[in-house]
Design an enzyme around this catalytic site. Structure first.
Site, short mmCIF file in Angstrom:
data_model
loop_
_atom_site.label_atom_id
_atom_site.label_comp_id
_atom_site.label_asym_id
_atom_site.label_seq_id
_atom_site.Cartn_x
_atom_site.Cartn_y
_atom_site.Cartn_z
CG ASN A 1 -1.71 1.23 1.40
OD1 ASN A 1 -1.80 2.06 0.50
ND2 ASN A 1 -2.33 1.38 2.57
CE LYS B 1 -0.03 3.25 4.82
NZ LYS B 1 0.15 3.36 6.27
CG HIS C 1 -5.62 1.97 5.61
ND1 HIS C 1 -5.11 2.90 6.48
CD2 HIS C 1 -4.61 1.10 5.35
CE1 HIS C 1 -3.84 2.62 6.72
NE2 HIS C 1 -3.51 1.53 6.04
CD GLU D 1 -2.65 5.54 6.96
OE1 GLU D 1 -2.71 5.55 5.72
OE2 GLU D 1 -1.70 5.02 7.59
CD GLU E 1 -2.95 -2.28 7.59
OE1 GLU E 1 -1.90 -2.53 7.01
OE2 GLU E 1 -3.62 -1.25 7.39
N GLY F 1 3.16 2.68 10.77
CA GLY F 1 4.07 3.80 10.55
C GLY F 1 4.83 4.23 11.80
CB SER G 1 6.09 -1.29 11.91
OG SER G 1 5.67 0.05 12.14
P1 13P Z 1 3.44 0.64 7.65
O1 13P Z 1 3.95 -0.64 7.05
O2 13P Z 1 4.09 1.87 7.09
O3 13P Z 1 3.40 0.61 9.14
O4 13P Z 1 1.90 0.77 7.17
C1 13P Z 1 1.05 -0.32 7.30
C2 13P Z 1 -0.21 0.00 6.57
O5 13P Z 1 -0.97 0.86 6.98
C3 13P Z 1 -0.49 -0.72 5.33
O6 13P Z 1 -1.78 -0.49 4.89
#
Ligand code: 13P
Length: 256
Positions: free
Chosen positions: A9, A11, A100, A102, A172, A178, A218
């Protein structure tokens, strides 16, 4: 046998040129270095979908797929800025992320909206990657299993069993996204096993056994193998580490 999946992803990262370069690099490495057993999904921003679709070309046969990061809950019409499931399907999208953290957090997306989005993805014949996971306060309060259960129940459990053939779950934990703070393999496995039990309770053991459940948060080459060694972790949804072809493909290799 359920699918092993590693999805990247991206983003809101990369310009078109950067995204095309990244996709080409990943595609070549996956072809050269992996055995084709893992389903690899590239999930660039909307603007890069069609160009990346072109780069993937016929490599779908080798299990390299295209994904989108979100889709509208509406079929079509006066919804400025939205992208519909039909549009995604028309540019060759195979997988769509819905829910997600976010999107849930920054765009206040709730259970009912996510249920509609999930339905749109499925109606248009694509695979759904449905995200769930608890924020830090819920983890610390110890109610994370109930929290994840509510997310799944409220948005997905009205769907029929047939639809579940095209659903992938991504766990997640928000506190791991992140932050560099990965869930331990045991913490992740506990929730993955719980998710599979919930699906079994609603749809039966056979179906639950076929649903791929990915871990995200992560995940990197250094910790991927121990996460993927867990019985109910079928792959990963990778954020930051998917922006580097070497790291991403090393995670794919850890899943083989
Ligand atoms: P990270 O791998 O940057 O922690 O993000 C995970 C994520 O949100 C994948 O959708």
């Amino acid at each position: 046998m359920r699918k092993k999946i590693v999805a990247g992803n991206w983003k809101m990262n990369t310009t078109l040129a950067e995204g095309q370069a990244l996709a080409s690099e990943v595609i070549h490495m996956v072809e050269d270095e992996t055995n084709g057993e893992v389903h690899v999904v590239l999930i660039p921003p909307f603007t890069h979908l069609y160009p990346v679709h072109k780069l993937i070309g016929s490599l779908r046969e080798k299990h390299i797929y295209l994904g989108a990061q979100d889709c509208s809950a509406h079929e079509k019409g006066a919804y400025t800025g939205e992208v519909s499931a039909a549009m995604l399907q028309s540019v060759g999208v195979d997988y769509v992320i819905v829910g997600h953290s976010e999107r849930r957090e920054y765009h206040a997306e709730g259970h009912d909206l996510l249920a509609k989005k999930a339905l749109r993805v499925l109606e248009h014949g694509m695979q759904l990657i449905f995200c769930c996971g608890e924020p830090l306060a819920i983890r610390e309060a110890g109610t994370y299993l109930e929290y994840v259960e509510t997310q799944l129940r409220e948005s997905l459990f009205a769907l029929d069993a047939e639809s579940w053939k095209r659903i992938v779950i991504a766990y997640e934990p928000v506190w791991a996204i992140g932050t560099g703070k990965t869930a331990t393999p045991e913490q992740a496995q506990e929730v993955h096993a719980h998710i599979r039990r919930l699906i079994a309770g609603r749809y039966g053991d056979a179906l639950a056994h076929e649903v791929s459940i990915l871990y995200g948060g992560s995940c990197k080459p250094e910790n991927a193998a121990e996460l993927f060694a867990q019985a109910d972790i079928d792959g990963g949804l990778i954020g930051g580490a998917s922006l580097n072809a070497r790291s991403f493909v090393d995670i794919v290799k850890a899943r083989q």
